[in-house]
Design a protein around this motif. Structure first.
Motif, PDB file in Angstrom:
ATOM      1  N   ASP A 130      -5.565  28.097 -13.932  1.00 43.70           N
ATOM      2  CA  ASP A 130      -6.902  27.521 -13.725  1.00 43.70           C
ATOM      3  C   ASP A 130      -8.008  28.490 -14.122  1.00 43.70           C
ATOM      4  N   LEU A 131      -7.688  29.775 -14.162  1.00 42.95           N
ATOM      5  CA  LEU A 131      -8.696  30.794 -14.483  1.00 42.95           C
ATOM      6  C   LEU A 131      -8.795  31.074 -15.981  1.00 42.95           C
ATOM      7  N   LEU A 132      -7.795  30.668 -16.733  1.00 41.17           N
ATOM      8  CA  LEU A 132      -7.727  30.998 -18.156  1.00 41.17           C
ATOM      9  C   LEU A 132      -7.860  29.738 -18.999  1.00 41.17           C
ATOM     10  N   ASP A 133      -8.511  29.880 -20.148  1.00 35.42           N
ATOM     11  CA  ASP A 133      -8.572  28.739 -21.059  1.00 35.42           C
ATOM     12  C   ASP A 133      -7.435  28.850 -22.080  1.00 35.42           C
ATOM     13  N   GLU A 134      -7.331  27.858 -22.954  1.00 33.77           N
ATOM     14  CA  GLU A 134      -6.232  27.820 -23.926  1.00 33.77           C
ATOM     15  C   GLU A 134      -6.227  29.069 -24.809  1.00 33.77           C
ATOM     16  N   GLY A 135      -7.413  29.545 -25.198  1.00 29.71           N
ATOM     17  CA  GLY A 135      -7.498  30.758 -26.017  1.00 29.71           C
ATOM     18  C   GLY A 135      -6.964  31.981 -25.300  1.00 29.71           C
ATOM     19  N   ASP A 136      -7.282  32.092 -24.004  1.00 32.87           N
ATOM     20  CA  ASP A 136      -6.764  33.208 -23.206  1.00 32.87           C
ATOM     21  C   ASP A 136      -5.234  33.169 -23.145  1.00 32.87           C
ATOM     22  N   LEU A 137      -4.696  31.971 -22.894  1.00 29.28           N
ATOM     23  CA  LEU A 137      -3.242  31.828 -22.792  1.00 29.28           C
ATOM     24  C   LEU A 137      -2.569  32.130 -24.125  1.00 29.28           C
ATOM     25  N   GLU A 138      -3.174  31.686 -25.231  1.00 25.57           N
ATOM     26  CA  GLU A 138      -2.614  31.983 -26.552  1.00 25.57           C
ATOM     27  C   GLU A 138      -2.673  33.483 -26.831  1.00 25.57           C
ATOM     28  N   ALA A 139      -3.772  34.146 -26.435  1.00 20.53           N
ATOM     29  CA  ALA A 139      -3.891  35.594 -26.636  1.00 20.53           C
ATOM     30  C   ALA A 139      -2.826  36.339 -25.832  1.00 20.53           C
ATOM     31  N   LEU A 140      -2.617  35.926 -24.588  1.00 21.01           N
ATOM     32  CA  LEU A 140      -1.579  36.565 -23.777  1.00 21.01           C
ATOM     33  C   LEU A 140      -0.198  36.342 -24.373  1.00 21.01           C
ATOM     34  N   SER A 141       0.036  35.153 -24.881  1.00 21.76           N
ATOM     35  CA  SER A 141       1.318  34.871 -25.522  1.00 21.76           C
ATOM     36  C   SER A 141       1.518  35.759 -26.750  1.00 21.76           C
ATOM     37  N   THR A 142       0.472  35.953 -27.533  1.00 24.86           N
ATOM     38  CA  THR A 142       0.535  36.819 -28.711  1.00 24.86           C
ATOM     39  C   THR A 142       0.828  38.264 -28.308  1.00 24.86           C
ATOM     40  N   VAL A 143       0.164  38.731 -27.274  1.00 29.34           N
ATOM     41  CA  VAL A 143       0.391  40.100 -26.781  1.00 29.34           C
ATOM     42  C   VAL A 143       1.835  40.238 -26.317  1.00 29.34           C
ATOM     43  N   TRP A 144       2.317  39.266 -25.543  1.00 30.28           N
ATOM     44  CA  TRP A 144       3.697  39.320 -25.044  1.00 30.28           C
ATOM     45  C   TRP A 144       4.686  39.376 -26.204  1.00 30.28           C
ATOM     46  N   LYS A 145       4.462  38.553 -27.231  1.00 35.51           N
ATOM     47  CA  LYS A 145       5.374  38.543 -28.385  1.00 35.51           C
ATOM     48  C   LYS A 145       5.371  39.902 -29.093  1.00 35.51           C
ATOM     49  N   LYS A 146       4.208  40.516 -29.237  1.00 31.43           N
ATOM     50  CA  LYS A 146       4.131  41.833 -29.885  1.00 31.43           C
ATOM     51  C   LYS A 146       4.864  42.888 -29.060  1.00 31.43           C
ATOM     52  N   LEU A 147       4.656  42.874 -27.752  1.00 33.54           N
ATOM     53  CA  LEU A 147       5.314  43.850 -26.896  1.00 33.54           C
ATOM     54  C   LEU A 147       6.823  43.630 -26.881  1.00 33.54           C
ATOM     55  N   LYS A 148       7.241  42.389 -26.835  1.00 37.97           N
ATOM     56  CA  LYS A 148       8.672  42.092 -26.843  1.00 37.97           C
ATOM     57  C   LYS A 148       9.292  42.470 -28.178  1.00 37.97           C
ATOM     58  N   ALA A 149       8.606  42.220 -29.281  1.00 33.35           N
ATOM     59  CA  ALA A 149       9.128  42.591 -30.602  1.00 33.35           C
ATOM     60  C   ALA A 149       9.310  44.104 -30.690  1.00 33.35           C
ATOM     61  N   GLY A 150       8.402  44.861 -30.117  1.00 37.50           N
ATOM     62  CA  GLY A 150       8.525  46.313 -30.069  1.00 37.50           C
ATOM     63  C   GLY A 150       9.718  46.751 -29.259  1.00 37.50           C
ATOM     64  N   ARG A 151       9.962  46.062 -28.156  1.00 43.03           N
ATOM     65  CA  ARG A 151      11.107  46.375 -27.297  1.00 43.03           C
ATOM     66  C   ARG A 151      12.405  46.022 -27.984  1.00 43.03           C
ATOM     67  N   ASP A 152      12.445  44.893 -28.677  1.00 42.66           N
ATOM     68  CA  ASP A 152      13.675  44.456 -29.327  1.00 42.66           C
ATOM     69  C   ASP A 152      14.130  45.421 -30.414  1.00 42.66           C
ATOM     70  N   GLY A 153      13.223  46.206 -30.944  1.00 39.79           N
ATOM     71  CA  GLY A 153      13.584  47.157 -31.981  1.00 39.79           C
ATOM     72  C   GLY A 153      14.100  48.483 -31.433  1.00 39.79           C
ATOM     73  N   GLN A 154      14.202  48.605 -30.103  1.00 41.14           N
ATOM     74  CA  GLN A 154      14.633  49.868 -29.497  1.00 41.14           C
ATOM     75  C   GLN A 154      15.949  49.670 -28.760  1.00 41.14           C
ATOM     76  N   ASP A 155      16.647  50.753 -28.551  1.00 40.32           N
ATOM     77  CA  ASP A 155      17.855  50.717 -27.733  1.00 40.32           C
ATOM     78  C   ASP A 155      17.463  50.797 -26.265  1.00 40.32           C
ATOM     79  N   GLY A 156      18.311  50.266 -25.425  1.00 42.38           N
ATOM     80  CA  GLY A 156      18.096  50.378 -23.989  1.00 42.38           C
ATOM     81  C   GLY A 156      17.377  49.187 -23.425  1.00 42.38           C
ATOM     82  N   PRO A 157      17.029  49.236 -22.105  1.00 46.16           N
ATOM     83  CA  PRO A 157      16.434  48.095 -21.418  1.00 46.16           C
ATOM     84  C   PRO A 157      15.029  47.788 -21.866  1.00 46.16           C
TER      85      PRO A 157
END
Length: 157
Positions: A130-157
């Motif tokens: 309720d506090l975020l608009d569609e643009g905010d949610l899309e931006a957070l999704s983009t950030v999450w994907k970038k962070l996850k992509a960085g993690r997927d390229g590394q060994d370990g948890p």
């Protein structure tokens, strides 16, 4: 000496952003965990596994659950054991790989997931969606994907 908090302008933006992610993740996860545990006797870690299973049209290899969730492979195994003992998931031998098993929700699991997901959404609405608009949610999704992509390229948890 008076105690005060640092303001965002005094903290480096990378530190503030990181702290914000940690704070939001912790607060929102605790909020959801309390609601799911109270209303459905379903810890948030169980719900996370069910979320991935409900999002798939086919049974999911157990190894994929370990790679997709925020849980370790041993935690996923314990969660699947607990869900299976409640009749919410079923394990089946993989048709593609005789050495592995696949996991899927039972009809009871689908029903509980549907109810728990409604609880999760209602619980998160006033503090998140309720506090975020569609643009905010899309931006957070983009950030999450970038962070996850960085993690997927590394060994370990």
């Amino acid at each position: 000496m008076a105690k005060r908090k640092l303001t965002q302008t005094e903290m480096p933006v990378a530190d503030h952003a990181f702290y914000g992610l940690v704070w939001a993740g912790t607060v929102l996860t605790e909020r959801v965990d309390r609601a799911l545990s109270k209303d459905h006797d379903l810890p948030v870690s169980w719900f996370e596994v069910m979320l991935w299973l409900a999002s798939s049209t086919e049974p999911v290899p157990a190894s994929v659950l370990g790679n997709s969730t925020m849980l370790s492979r041993s935690q996923v195994s314990r969660v699947v054991d607990a869900l299976q003992s409640r009749g919410l998931v079923v394990r089946t031998p993989s048709a593609r790989d005789a050495r592995s098993v696949e996991v899927s929700l039972t009809p009871e699991g689908h029903q509980l997931f549907k109810e728990a997901d409604a609880t999760r959404r209602a619980c998160l609405a006033p503090a998140f969606t309720d506090l975020l608009d569609e643009g905010d949610l899309e931006a957070l999704s983009t950030v999450w994907k970038k962070l996850k992509a960085g993690r997927d390229g590394q060994d370990g948890p």
